[in-house]
Structure formats: structure tokens, C-alpha cells
Motif scaffolding. Structure first.
Motif, PDB file in Angstrom:
ATOM      1  N   ARG A  23      -1.014  -8.665 -10.748  1.00 15.11           N
ATOM      2  CA  ARG A  23      -1.440  -7.530 -11.569  1.00 15.11           C
ATOM      3  C   ARG A  23      -1.241  -7.769 -13.066  1.00 15.11           C
ATOM      4  NH1 ARG A  23       0.613  -2.775  -7.384  1.00 15.11           N
ATOM      5  NH2 ARG A  23      -1.478  -2.259  -6.601  1.00 15.11           N
ATOM      6  N   THR A  71      -8.051  -7.077  -9.341  1.00 11.94           N
ATOM      7  CA  THR A  71      -7.463  -5.912  -8.688  1.00 11.94           C
ATOM      8  C   THR A  71      -7.344  -6.171  -7.197  1.00 11.94           C
ATOM      9  OG1 THR A  71      -7.569  -3.489  -8.509  1.00 11.94           O
ATOM     10  CG2 THR A  71      -9.629  -4.702  -8.196  1.00 11.94           C
ATOM     11  N   ASP A 107      -5.514   1.662  -2.971  1.00 12.29           N
ATOM     12  CA  ASP A 107      -4.067   1.476  -2.905  1.00 12.29           C
ATOM     13  C   ASP A 107      -3.391   2.251  -1.784  1.00 12.29           C
ATOM     14  OD1 ASP A 107      -3.712  -0.356  -5.047  1.00 12.29           O
ATOM     15  OD2 ASP A 107      -3.921   1.260  -6.496  1.00 12.29           O
ATOM     16  N   LEU A 126       0.837  -1.204   0.000  1.00 14.21           N
ATOM     17  CA  LEU A 126       0.000   0.000   0.000  1.00 14.21           C
ATOM     18  C   LEU A 126       0.870   1.251   0.000  1.00 14.21           C
ATOM     19  CD1 LEU A 126      -2.589  -1.210   2.638  1.00 14.21           C
ATOM     20  CD2 LEU A 126      -3.028  -0.887   0.195  1.00 14.21           C
ATOM     21  N   GLN A 127       0.314   2.342  -0.510  1.00 12.67           N
ATOM     22  CA  GLN A 127       1.022   3.615  -0.559  1.00 12.67           C
ATOM     23  C   GLN A 127       0.690   4.453   0.676  1.00 12.67           C
ATOM     24  OE1 GLN A 127      -0.385   5.330  -4.203  1.00 12.67           O
ATOM     25  NE2 GLN A 127       0.704   3.872  -5.507  1.00 12.67           N
TER      26      GLN A 127
END
Length: 215
Positions: free
Chosen positions: A146, A208, A175, A109-110
Motif C-alpha cells: 500500500r 490497490t 476491503d 479483509l474487514q
């Protein structure tokens, strides 16, 4: 619905098993330990099976509607997260059924203003050497997934602190690492299980990854 759970005796897997049974689904629980399988709830909709996930065949999976990969392993074998994902995908190439649900990590994750990967923050932990292989491998697992466009898969990442506990109201995202109003970033196993069963029963994501946190 027929749901197969790989890693059914771990924190996440056992919570998924219990939530699926609570909702009346037929569950096949796979794990490496017969003793741990006996700790799962007794239910006429539950079938338990001692099974090496890497020995599964396409025929073993054909009867399932959904396969939940809740596999967990020690840090020195963290690469097995990637290996199992590639095996499951290879068995189901070119199919829409069964659906694959992967429980991923938070490291992919960002976070922050610069949107850096949370795994970089995890690596700064003084004790990271003992466990960093797991979030790094789960990032590689997601990167592999992905590129998969001919299998019916979805991934779910928890927040920073993935811990045991009952379900609470949830925050959903895509994300970015999620924080609640108290600036806490955590996901209980119960919240993860409810989120996964909600997604199984009412699909909202396809090929996703999304993320869930305790509200």
C-alpha cells in the motif's frame, strides 16, 4: 500476453497457469520442484522452469507482461511472503511494465459491524498457532504494498475459505470479507484464476487490493 507465474505448482498458481493457457497466453511457470512442474498441462504455450524466486533478477522478468506471485510456504517461513514482495518491487521500481499481481490472504479483509480485521477472528481458532503466521504475514505484505506508488501492482484476496475447485460465478469487493446468499465465505482456486485473468486482460485496479468470492 506473456505471463510469468511464481509458485506455479500450488493450488492457486496451477489454476492461474491452466486458465492463462486456456485463454491462449504464453505462460512461464516457475516453481522449486521439477517433479511438480511435470504435472502441469502439456501446452506449446507453456514453459516450465525450476527457479528459486529469491534468485530472480530484473533481466529474468523483463520479457514478461505480467508476473503473478502465487508463492506459498510453510507457516514457520511465512515471512517469505513479505520478503518476496519486497524483492519483486525492488526489481521493478520506477517501472510500469511488467505488471505485478499478488495473491494475498483473507486476513487483511474487514468484517463485522465494527469492521475489524478478519485475521483477528482467525486467531481465535483453537488450532491457529499452527498456521496464524501465514495470514499475519500476508497482512504485512499488503501493508507494505500500500506504500508502493511507483510500481504497477495489484493484489487479490480470496474469501475466508480458499479451496480447490472449478470456477463459479463470482462476487467482487474491495476491503470487506464477502459472503454469498447462503452466508458462505469461500473462493475456489478456479474462481480466483478466472478473476486474475479477467483483471490481467481488462485492468480495473491499480496499486490497490480487491477481493473475490464464490457467488
Amino acid at each position: 500476453m506473456k505471463i510469468t507465474v511464481i509458485g506455479a505448482t500450488g493450488m492457486a498458481g496451477s489454476a492461474v497457469v491452466e486458465e492463462a493457457l486456456h485463454r491462449g497466453h504464453q505462460v512461464t511457470a516457475l516453481a522449486r520442484s521439477a517433479e511438480k512442474l511435470t504435472a502441469l498441462p502439456e501446452d506449446f504455450n507453456l514453459t516450465t522452469q525450476v527457479q528459486d524466486a529469491f534468485a530472480l533478477t530484473a533481466a529474468d522478468l523483463a520479457d514478461a507482461d505480467v508476473i503473478v506471485d502465487a508463492f506459498a510456504t510453510a507457516p514457520d517461513e511465512a515471512y517469505l511472503h513479505i520478503d518476496l514482495a519486497t524483492k519483486l518491487v525492488s526489481l521493478l521500481r520506477g517501472t510500469d511494465h511488467p505488471r505485478l499481481v499478488f495473491i494475498l490472504g483473507a486476513g487483511s479483509l474487514q468484517t463485522g459491524e465494527d469492521k475489524h480485521l478478519f485475521v483477528n477472528d482467525i486467531a481465535k481458532d483453537p488450532n491457529a498457532a499452527g498456521f496464524i503466521n501465514i495470514p499475519q504475514s500476508q497482512l504485512k505484505e499488503l501493508n507494505f504494498l500500500r506504500d508502493v506508488d511507483n510500481v504497477n501492482w495489484v493484489g487479490v484476496s480470496p474469501a475466508a475459505n480458499f479451496h480447490p475447485g472449478d470456477a463459479v460465478p463470482a462476487l467482487l469487493g474491495v476491503d470487506n470479507l464477502l459472503f454469498n446468499a447462503q452466508k458462505e465465505s469461500g473462493t475456489s482456486a478456479g474462481t480466483m484464476a478466472v478473476t486474475i485473468l479477467d483483471e490481467i486482460e481488462n485492468p480495473q485496479h491499480h496499486q490497490t487490493r480487491f477481493t473475490v468470492a464464490d457467488k
